[in-house]
Design an enzyme around this catalytic site. Structure first.
Site, PDB file in Angstrom:
ATOM      1  N   ARG A  52      35.316  33.252  42.336  1.00 21.17           N
ATOM      2  CA  ARG A  52      33.916  33.643  42.590  1.00 21.17           C
ATOM      3  C   ARG A  52      33.496  34.417  41.225  1.00 21.17           C
ATOM      4  O   ARG A  52      32.085  34.398  40.856  1.00 21.17           O
ATOM      5  CB  ARG A  52      33.628  34.516  43.715  1.00 21.17           C
ATOM      6  CG  ARG A  52      33.769  33.978  44.865  1.00 21.17           C
ATOM      7  CD  ARG A  52      33.459  34.806  46.322  1.00 21.17           C
ATOM      8  NE  ARG A  52      34.645  35.788  46.192  1.00 21.17           N
ATOM      9  CZ  ARG A  52      35.776  35.673  46.678  1.00 21.17           C
ATOM     10  NH1 ARG A  52      36.020  34.471  47.217  1.00 21.17           N
ATOM     11  NH2 ARG A  52      36.754  36.315  46.753  1.00 21.17           N
ATOM     12  N   GLU A  60      48.295  43.492  48.253  1.00 19.99           N
ATOM     13  CA  GLU A  60      48.584  44.160  49.256  1.00 19.99           C
ATOM     14  C   GLU A  60      49.877  43.870  49.818  1.00 19.99           C
ATOM     15  O   GLU A  60      50.805  44.661  50.058  1.00 19.99           O
ATOM     16  CB  GLU A  60      47.545  44.293  50.281  1.00 19.99           C
ATOM     17  CG  GLU A  60      47.047  45.391  50.584  1.00 19.99           C
ATOM     18  CD  GLU A  60      45.905  45.213  51.618  1.00 19.99           C
ATOM     19  OE1 GLU A  60      44.834  44.460  51.173  1.00 19.99           O
ATOM     20  OE2 GLU A  60      45.698  45.914  52.736  1.00 19.99           O
TER      21      GLU A  60
HETATM   22  P1  AMP Z   1      41.639  43.355  43.564  1.00 22.95           P
HETATM   23  O1  AMP Z   1      42.667  42.668  42.608  1.00 22.95           O
HETATM   24  O2  AMP Z   1      42.344  44.105  44.820  1.00 22.95           O
HETATM   25  O3  AMP Z   1      40.662  44.142  42.916  1.00 22.95           O
HETATM   26  O4  AMP Z   1      40.754  41.998  44.240  1.00 22.95           O
HETATM   27  C1  AMP Z   1      39.910  41.469  43.507  1.00 22.95           C
HETATM   28  C2  AMP Z   1      39.841  40.040  43.652  1.00 22.95           C
HETATM   29  O5  AMP Z   1      40.015  39.727  45.176  1.00 22.95           O
HETATM   30  C3  AMP Z   1      38.378  39.765  43.656  1.00 22.95           C
HETATM   31  O6  AMP Z   1      38.489  38.234  42.879  1.00 22.95           O
HETATM   32  C4  AMP Z   1      37.530  39.598  44.990  1.00 22.95           C
HETATM   33  O7  AMP Z   1      36.569  38.329  44.882  1.00 22.95           O
HETATM   34  C5  AMP Z   1      38.614  39.543  46.095  1.00 22.95           C
HETATM   35  N1  AMP Z   1      38.634  40.556  46.975  1.00 22.95           N
HETATM   36  C6  AMP Z   1      39.170  41.515  47.323  1.00 22.95           C
HETATM   37  N2  AMP Z   1      38.811  42.232  48.241  1.00 22.95           N
HETATM   38  C7  AMP Z   1      37.698  41.772  48.859  1.00 22.95           C
HETATM   39  C8  AMP Z   1      36.736  41.791  49.935  1.00 22.95           C
HETATM   40  N3  AMP Z   1      36.979  42.949  50.614  1.00 22.95           N
HETATM   41  N4  AMP Z   1      35.826  40.847  49.909  1.00 22.95           N
HETATM   42  C9  AMP Z   1      35.396  39.947  49.044  1.00 22.95           C
HETATM   43  N5  AMP Z   1      36.347  39.558  47.999  1.00 22.95           N
HETATM   44  C10 AMP Z   1      37.507  40.595  47.770  1.00 22.95           C
END
Ligand code: AMP
Length: 176
Positions: free
Chosen positions: A64, A101
């Site tokens: 995205r 996670e």
């Molecule tokens: P993080 O590495 O945990 O910061 O996750 C970020 C990536 O995962 C981004 O590319 C987001 O598009 C996707 N992502 C993580 N959590 C969500 C969520 N609750 N809703 C939508 N996209 C998420």
């Protein structure tokens, strides 16, 4: 950017409970993308944060981050670099592993995507735990870039992802 526009964007993000797994509330940005005026407004929000800065390239995160990042790069007339999940980039890459996670993931960047000391802005739709963006920051530095800012449409503040990006300045527009 008028408060009203941000409120409209906020109201258009769709919460999808239990996707992709139980307990996660997925922030779905496709309702913004399918509305011409709102898609343009979302790009404007990013552009306002970028204008007046000397930026050489935008790096967008798979997938995205490509939608927002490439439109911003196009509007600024600068280059766009895709940071992709492992195994998708055809040429020689640098890669960085990071924790999710559950389990691990790996992101890749073409070794010649960024010139030494180029000023880079990182763009994605959403900052959650910051693991993905932190690995992006590591890769940008590894190939010689200078990451000056990371910008997200949405930030899940309760996950404290911006801490993982320190000392890079982080900007987000819709905070939860
Ligand atoms: P993080 O590495 O945990 O910061 O996750 C970020 C990536 O995962 C981004 O590319 C987001 O598009 C996707 N992502 C993580 N959590 C969500 C969520 N609750 N809703 C939508 N996209 C998420």
């Amino acid at each position: 950017m008028p408060e009203e526009t941000l409120s409209q964007l906020r109201a258009t993000v769709r919460d999808v409970p239990d996707f992709p797994k139980p307990g996660i509330i997925f922030k779905d940005i496709t309702p913004i993308l399918k509305d011409g005026a709102l898609f343009r407004a979302s790009i404007e929000v990013f552009l306002q944060q970028c204008r007046g800065k000397k930026i050489d390239k935008i790096v967008g995160i798979d997938a995205r981050g490509f939608l927002f990042g490439s439109a911003v790069a196009y509007a600024l007339g600068i280059g766009f670099v895709p940071l992709r999940k492992k195994g998708r980039l055809p040429y020689r890459t640098e890669s960085a592993r990071y924790s999710l996670e559950y389990g691990e993931a790996e992101m890749e960047l073409h070794i010649d995507a960024i010139e030494r000391r180029e000023k880079i802005v990182l763009i994605d739709d959403l900052l959650a735990t910051g693991g993905t963006s932190a690995s992006a920051a590591t890769l940008i530095k590894k190939v010689g870039g200078d990451l000056i800012e990371a910008i997200f449409l949405i930030e899940l503040e309760f996950l404290h992802g911006r801490k993982k990006l320190e000392p890079t300045p982080v900007t987000s527009f819709l905070k939860y």
